[in-house]
Write a protein that holds these residues in place. Structure first.
Motif, short mmCIF file in Angstrom:
data_model
loop_
_atom_site.label_atom_id
_atom_site.label_comp_id
_atom_site.label_asym_id
_atom_site.label_seq_id
_atom_site.Cartn_x
_atom_site.Cartn_y
_atom_site.Cartn_z
N GLU A 1 0.81 -1.22 0.00
CA GLU A 1 0.00 0.00 0.00
C GLU A 1 0.84 1.28 0.00
N ILE A 2 2.17 1.14 0.12
CA ILE A 2 3.02 2.32 0.22
C ILE A 2 2.99 3.14 -1.08
N GLN A 3 3.14 2.46 -2.23
CA GLN A 3 3.20 3.19 -3.49
C GLN A 3 1.90 3.95 -3.80
N PRO A 4 0.73 3.32 -3.68
CA PRO A 4 -0.50 4.08 -3.91
C PRO A 4 -0.63 5.26 -2.95
N PHE A 5 -0.23 5.08 -1.69
CA PHE A 5 -0.28 6.19 -0.74
C PHE A 5 0.63 7.32 -1.18
N ALA A 6 1.86 6.97 -1.59
CA ALA A 6 2.83 7.98 -2.02
C ALA A 6 2.31 8.75 -3.23
N PHE A 7 1.69 8.05 -4.16
CA PHE A 7 1.15 8.72 -5.35
C PHE A 7 0.06 9.72 -4.96
N GLY A 8 -0.85 9.31 -4.12
CA GLY A 8 -1.93 10.20 -3.71
C GLY A 8 -1.42 11.41 -2.92
N LEU A 9 -0.40 11.19 -2.11
CA LEU A 9 0.14 12.26 -1.28
C LEU A 9 0.87 13.32 -2.11
N THR A 10 1.60 12.88 -3.12
CA THR A 10 2.52 13.78 -3.84
C THR A 10 1.98 14.27 -5.17
N GLU A 11 0.85 13.73 -5.64
CA GLU A 11 0.33 14.11 -6.95
C GLU A 11 0.07 15.61 -7.03
N GLY A 12 0.53 16.23 -8.08
CA GLY A 12 0.30 17.64 -8.31
C GLY A 12 1.22 18.57 -7.53
N LYS A 13 2.23 18.01 -6.89
CA LYS A 13 3.11 18.84 -6.06
C LYS A 13 4.54 18.87 -6.59
N ALA A 14 4.71 18.72 -7.90
CA ALA A 14 6.04 18.70 -8.49
C ALA A 14 6.82 19.95 -8.12
N THR A 15 8.01 19.72 -7.58
CA THR A 15 8.98 20.76 -7.18
C THR A 15 8.48 21.68 -6.06
N VAL A 16 7.41 21.28 -5.35
CA VAL A 16 7.00 22.05 -4.17
C VAL A 16 7.92 21.68 -3.02
N ILE A 17 8.63 22.66 -2.47
CA ILE A 17 9.56 22.37 -1.38
C ILE A 17 9.31 23.31 -0.21
N ARG A 18 9.66 22.86 0.98
CA ARG A 18 9.48 23.64 2.21
C ARG A 18 10.82 23.70 2.94
N ASN A 19 11.19 24.88 3.39
CA ASN A 19 12.43 25.00 4.15
C ASN A 19 12.24 24.46 5.56
N ILE A 20 13.25 23.78 6.06
CA ILE A 20 13.26 23.27 7.43
C ILE A 20 14.62 23.55 8.05
N ARG A 21 14.70 23.44 9.37
CA ARG A 21 15.96 23.73 10.05
C ARG A 21 17.01 22.67 9.75
N THR A 22 16.57 21.40 9.76
CA THR A 22 17.51 20.29 9.58
C THR A 22 16.94 19.26 8.62
N VAL A 23 17.73 18.84 7.66
CA VAL A 23 17.35 17.73 6.78
C VAL A 23 17.88 16.44 7.40
N PRO A 24 17.00 15.54 7.83
CA PRO A 24 17.46 14.26 8.38
C PRO A 24 18.02 13.39 7.26
N LEU A 25 19.03 12.62 7.58
CA LEU A 25 19.77 11.90 6.56
C LEU A 25 19.30 10.46 6.34
N TYR A 26 18.05 10.13 6.72
CA TYR A 26 17.50 8.82 6.36
C TYR A 26 17.45 8.70 4.85
N CYS A 27 17.20 9.83 4.18
CA CYS A 27 17.25 9.92 2.72
C CYS A 27 17.42 11.39 2.40
N ALA A 28 18.54 11.75 1.81
CA ALA A 28 18.80 13.16 1.53
C ALA A 28 19.72 13.28 0.33
#
Length: 204
Positions: A77-104
């Motif tokens: 169910e991860i892929q369908p969830f990811a698609f629904g969550l991110t659809e239409g948000k191409a290159t939308v980014i938010r600044n944060i204090r720290t980028v965690p390195l689980y994936c960066a």
């Protein structure tokens, strides 16, 4: 690169940095499940916005705003969830204090100019805080991408550590960080899902 001993998160990634040949360098923990087009999406953000210096995807388990609420219960169910969550948000980014390195993702040249990760930290705590500060010092953005999601089991190594040992490690690494950067500010956590269980990663 096969090491005869566990050199730790920072040292091992610095080894990779020295031999990397690509334009971009990716940190990726082994307790993650990536989704379709995750890498292409992160690269696209860098290409479209040269002000981005360090970038991570959204996930279900991290200690700051990149954490989102989930409703899936299985790997399938991860892929369908990811698609629904991110659809239409191409290159939308938010600044944060720290980028965690689980994936960066970071430009390889930028990472080398910083000198890689600080190997004084032990067991993968506060390297991400310091790297984020170094990137911001260069005038670049530290952000998460809303068009990318991966699953992160999270804290797998630390769960095996006695609480007293974990706290001592946290205090020691925090002292290293604060000596260089001043008072550490705890991360602001985003949505955190405690109600929906997910199978233990070792059984999947």
């Amino acid at each position: 690169v096969l090491n005869s001993i566990n050199r730790g998160f920072a040292a091992a990634n610095n080894q990779a940095m020295k031999i990397a040949t690509g334009e971009y360098f990716v940190f990726l923990n082994n307790d993650t499940i990536v989704t379709q087009q995750w890498l292409e999406s992160l690269v696209r953000t860098f290409v479209n916005d040269p002000s981005v210096g360090l970038l991570c995807p959204m996930t279900n388990e991290t200690g700051n705003e990149a954490c989102v609420r989930i409703d899936y219960r299985s790997v399938q169910e991860i892929q369908p969830f990811a698609f629904g969550l991110t659809e239409g948000k191409a290159t939308v980014i938010r600044n944060i204090r720290t980028v965690p390195l689980y994936c960066a993702m970071i430009g390889t040249a930028v990472l080398r100019s910083i000198g890689g990760l600080n190997e004084d930290y032990k067991m993968g705590m506060f390297e991400d805080d310091e790297l984020s500060e170094e990137v911001k010092k260069l005038g670049l953005r530290v952000s998460f991408a809303e068009d990318t999601f991966i699953h992160h089991f999270g804290r797998v190594s630390f769960k095996q550590m006695p609480s007293e040992e974990y706290q001592a490690l946290f205090r020691a690494n925090r002292q290293i960080f604060e000596t260089k950067w001043g008072r550490w500010i705890p991360h602001i956590r985003g949505w955190f899902n405690e109600a929906v269980p997910f199978p233990d990663h070792e059984t999947n």
